[in-house]
Design an enzyme around this catalytic site. Structure first.
Site, PDB file in Angstrom:
ATOM      1  N   ASP A 101       0.852  -1.184   0.000  1.00 57.00           N
ATOM      2  CA  ASP A 101       0.000   0.000   0.000  1.00 57.00           C
ATOM      3  C   ASP A 101       0.892   1.240   0.000  1.00 57.00           C
ATOM      4  O   ASP A 101       1.815   1.364   0.806  1.00 57.00           O
ATOM      5  CB  ASP A 101      -0.884  -0.032   1.256  1.00 57.00           C
ATOM      6  CG  ASP A 101      -1.945   1.053   1.260  1.00 57.00           C
ATOM      7  OD1 ASP A 101      -1.725   2.110   0.634  1.00 57.00           O
ATOM      8  OD2 ASP A 101      -2.987   0.837   1.896  1.00 57.00           O
ATOM      9  N   LYS A 154       2.499  13.591 -16.450  1.00 56.13           N
ATOM     10  CA  LYS A 154       1.449  14.595 -16.456  1.00 56.13           C
ATOM     11  C   LYS A 154       0.124  13.938 -16.031  1.00 56.13           C
ATOM     12  O   LYS A 154      -0.001  12.709 -16.125  1.00 56.13           O
ATOM     13  CB  LYS A 154       1.332  15.244 -17.830  1.00 56.13           C
ATOM     14  CG  LYS A 154       0.652  14.394 -18.900  1.00 56.13           C
ATOM     15  CD  LYS A 154       0.466  15.200 -20.166  1.00 56.13           C
ATOM     16  CE  LYS A 154      -0.284  14.424 -21.225  1.00 56.13           C
ATOM     17  NZ  LYS A 154      -1.710  14.242 -20.985  1.00 56.13           N
ATOM     18  N   LYS A 188      10.280  13.193 -28.749  1.00 51.88           N
ATOM     19  CA  LYS A 188      10.100  12.953 -30.176  1.00 51.88           C
ATOM     20  C   LYS A 188      11.273  13.526 -30.975  1.00 51.88           C
ATOM     21  O   LYS A 188      11.771  14.613 -30.705  1.00 51.88           O
ATOM     22  CB  LYS A 188       8.789  13.571 -30.660  1.00 51.88           C
ATOM     23  CG  LYS A 188       7.558  12.822 -30.161  1.00 51.88           C
ATOM     24  CD  LYS A 188       6.289  13.433 -30.714  1.00 51.88           C
ATOM     25  CE  LYS A 188       5.071  12.649 -30.241  1.00 51.88           C
ATOM     26  NZ  LYS A 188       5.022  11.305 -30.809  1.00 51.88           N
ATOM     27  N   GLU A 222      -6.140  13.635 -34.510  1.00 53.04           N
ATOM     28  CA  GLU A 222      -6.277  12.215 -34.174  1.00 53.04           C
ATOM     29  C   GLU A 222      -7.544  11.681 -34.823  1.00 53.04           C
ATOM     30  O   GLU A 222      -8.598  12.309 -34.714  1.00 53.04           O
ATOM     31  CB  GLU A 222      -6.340  12.017 -32.658  1.00 53.04           C
ATOM     32  CG  GLU A 222      -5.068  12.441 -31.943  1.00 53.04           C
ATOM     33  CD  GLU A 222      -5.177  12.403 -30.430  1.00 53.04           C
ATOM     34  OE1 GLU A 222      -4.160  12.132 -29.771  1.00 53.04           O
ATOM     35  OE2 GLU A 222      -6.285  12.658 -29.914  1.00 53.04           O
ATOM     36  N   ASP A 241      -5.597  18.290 -21.825  1.00 53.54           N
ATOM     37  CA  ASP A 241      -4.984  17.001 -22.155  1.00 53.54           C
ATOM     38  C   ASP A 241      -3.740  17.163 -23.009  1.00 53.54           C
ATOM     39  O   ASP A 241      -2.728  16.517 -22.755  1.00 53.54           O
ATOM     40  CB  ASP A 241      -6.004  16.111 -22.871  1.00 53.54           C
ATOM     41  CG  ASP A 241      -5.500  14.690 -23.090  1.00 53.54           C
ATOM     42  OD1 ASP A 241      -4.756  14.189 -22.218  1.00 53.54           O
ATOM     43  OD2 ASP A 241      -5.861  14.077 -24.107  1.00 53.54           O
ATOM     44  N   HIS A 246       1.744  19.224 -24.409  1.00 55.79           N
ATOM     45  CA  HIS A 246       2.395  18.777 -25.641  1.00 55.79           C
ATOM     46  C   HIS A 246       2.572  19.913 -26.655  1.00 55.79           C
ATOM     47  O   HIS A 246       3.668  20.154 -27.169  1.00 55.79           O
ATOM     48  CB  HIS A 246       1.581  17.670 -26.312  1.00 55.79           C
ATOM     49  CG  HIS A 246       1.395  16.456 -25.467  1.00 55.79           C
ATOM     50  ND1 HIS A 246       2.255  16.103 -24.454  1.00 55.79           N
ATOM     51  CD2 HIS A 246       0.442  15.480 -25.496  1.00 55.79           C
ATOM     52  CE1 HIS A 246       1.839  14.974 -23.898  1.00 55.79           C
ATOM     53  NE2 HIS A 246       0.756  14.590 -24.505  1.00 55.79           N
ATOM     54  N   LYS A 332     -10.098  15.142 -31.679  1.00 53.42           N
ATOM     55  CA  LYS A 332     -10.313  13.707 -31.859  1.00 53.42           C
ATOM     56  C   LYS A 332     -11.381  13.477 -32.916  1.00 53.42           C
ATOM     57  O   LYS A 332     -12.203  14.337 -33.188  1.00 53.42           O
ATOM     58  CB  LYS A 332     -10.719  13.066 -30.529  1.00 53.42           C
ATOM     59  CG  LYS A 332      -9.610  13.121 -29.481  1.00 53.42           C
ATOM     60  CD  LYS A 332      -9.945  12.311 -28.251  1.00 53.42           C
ATOM     61  CE  LYS A 332      -8.796  12.346 -27.253  1.00 53.42           C
ATOM     62  NZ  LYS A 332      -7.577  11.705 -27.772  1.00 53.42           N
TER      63      LYS A 332
END
Length: 477
Positions: A101, A154, A188, A222, A241, A246, A332
């Site tokens: 735990d 993040k 990247k 995306e 997000d 990013h 998206k």
């Protein structure tokens, strides 16, 4: 091959850099991130001869070591990797496992006993941010953080105030220099290539400014949706997000001034200076969208106004970029999956000879970041095949010239192990990106429904009026 023979990161290491890790401890090793990313990335580091320390897994699940090894094997195979049994055997020998735990001091006592001979441990927290302080506090109480590096995932807060509060909680136990915040976009190849393109090429650097550039467009498209991640995504949305982390990293690399050195502090200072020059984003130049069908996803509130599409305009108040808008969009269920940064240059003046009977499209330079990396230059030329002027394309896919680089998590995990801190975000940079986006969180405009497979709500077209139009991403033919 030793760790020092790894491909160079953005920065350069010096004699003052931290020592390489002699153990990697992963909290939450039975979770989804390890299954999807971590095992595969560590296996590839093993394959390349860049992994040379034991790996201690810690999680709540009451697993045996054999179960953990089997999870590692299954995770690697699931990526499509052609498993090398000899490499995997070496990797598996590095693994050990402790369950417990995270709120129990005994868990950290067992970890401390397992790594008692380590002098430079790296702790990787693949746990929710709400547990960061608990885990780091437990490790500190166990006496193992004095020379440690701590890697966290993040989100780094959900607004400016919470980002500061999270840092203050962690700084009770460890120094900022010990804290490595992962943003996988900094792993990247394309982001590193932006800096090289800008500052290692005399013919490119001069026109990378307001003197020649009409606007900059950054797209992260995306073609997939939220699917089974409704419970996670609905409280977050596209802005939190991916934009505040990013895509702001892409803005930083594309717009920062040339750093005076390659060390971590100098590079981070140059990026933060750029962020400080960006005005707070204006909700009047922000468009939110939600794809049709999002409300039917399990875990999404029936009256949710969470955006699955965000488009916005940023203004940079410095000598290089004054008057050049940076347009950012992400969404998206768009037509393709692609991330790129695109410089759209100013139109040439009209001239009287025949080739200028049509107004040419502006020149463009595109750096493709994902899912593959490359560079495209778009010029206008007289083409014999059609008997008139038209755009021509100069394309380079990096995979065809030197091969595709390591995956982002390979880069980041190796950087954490050897102490290459240029690959991670700093607290003042985190706070600046939240400062820029805070007005959009405080006064979000209404969401507009858009059809899956489209380029988002039509309202976003007005953002770029007077400067250009949205350009569809460059896809490899």
């Amino acid at each position: 091959m030793s760790a020092t023979q790894a491909p160079q990161a953005i920065g350069t290491k010096t004699d003052a850099d931290p020592r390489p890790a002699d153990v990697l401890v992963i909290f939450g090793i039975t979770g989804d991130l390890a299954r999807v990313m971590t095992f595969h990335s560590l296996y590839r580091l093993e394959q390349r001869g860049l992994l040379d320390c034991p790996i201690v897994g810690v999680a709540f699940d009451d697993w045996t070591l054999e179960q953990l090894v089997e999870r590692a094997r299954d995770s690697i195979v699931a990526t499509g990797e052609d498993l090398d049994e000899e490499v995997f055997a070496r990797f598996a020998k590095r693994l050990s496992y402790h369950h417990g735990d995270f709120t129990d001091d005994a868990t950290y006592a067992r970890v401390a006993a397992a790594i008692e001979d380590a002098t430079t441990p790296v702790f990787y927290l693949e746990v929710p941010p709400s547990l960061f302080g608990t885990v780091v506090g437990g490790l500190t109480k166990a006496g193992v953080t004095a020379n440690a590096r701590v890697v966290v995932e993040k989100p780094f807060g959900h607004d400016t105030a919470s980002a500061r509060a999270l840092a203050e909680e962690l700084h009770q136990y460890i120094d900022e220099s010990q804290l490595l915040r992962i943003d996988h976009y900094l792993g990247k190849m394309g982001l590193e290539e932006i800096l090289y393109l800008r500052f290692a090429n005399t013919m490119l650097e001069p026109f990378w400014s307001r003197n020649y550039v009409e606007c900059v467009q950054i797209t992260m498209a995306e073609d997939f949706g939220v699917e089974d991640r409704g419970h996670f995504y609905d409280p977050v949305g596209a802005l939190r997000d991916v934009v505040v982390n990013h895509l702001m990293q892409v803005v930083g690399m594309a717009a920062m001034e040339p750093p005076s050195g390659g060390d971590a502090k100098t590079l981070q200072d140059a990026k933060v200076a750029l962020y400080r020059a960006i005005r707070p984003a204006d909700p009047a130049h922000y468009v939110r969208g939600q794809y049709d069908g999002y409300l039917d996803i399990d875990g999404v509130a029936p009256d949710s106004t969470t955006e699955t599409y965000a488009a916005l305009r940023l203004e940079i108040d410095n000598w290089r970029w004054s008057g050049v808008p940076f347009f950012i969009r992400t969404g998206k269920r768009l037509p393709v999956t692609q991330t790129e940064v695109r410089l759209v240059f100013k139109h040439p003046p009209r001239l009287g000879f025949a080739a200028f009977e049509r107004r040419p499209e502006p020149n463009q330079l595109v750096v493709k970041l994902d899912p593959t990396t490359g560079v495209r230059v778009i010029l206008d030329a007289h083409r014999a095949d059609i008997g008139t002027a038209a755009p021509i394309f100069f394309d380079v896919e990096f995979a065809t010239m030197g091969g595709e680089g390591a995956t982002p998590y390979e880069v980041l995990l190796h950087a954490a192990l050897v102490g290459e801190t240029t690959r991670f975000t700093r607290q003042d940079g985190v706070e600046q990106t939240w400062r820029i986006m805070q007005p959009l969180l405080d006064a979000p405009p209404p969401v507009h429904v858009y059809a899956p497979g489209s380029w988002g709500p039509a309202e976003a077209d007005a953002l770029v009026e007077g400067h250009s139009h949205w350009h569809e991403p460059w896809l490899e033919s």
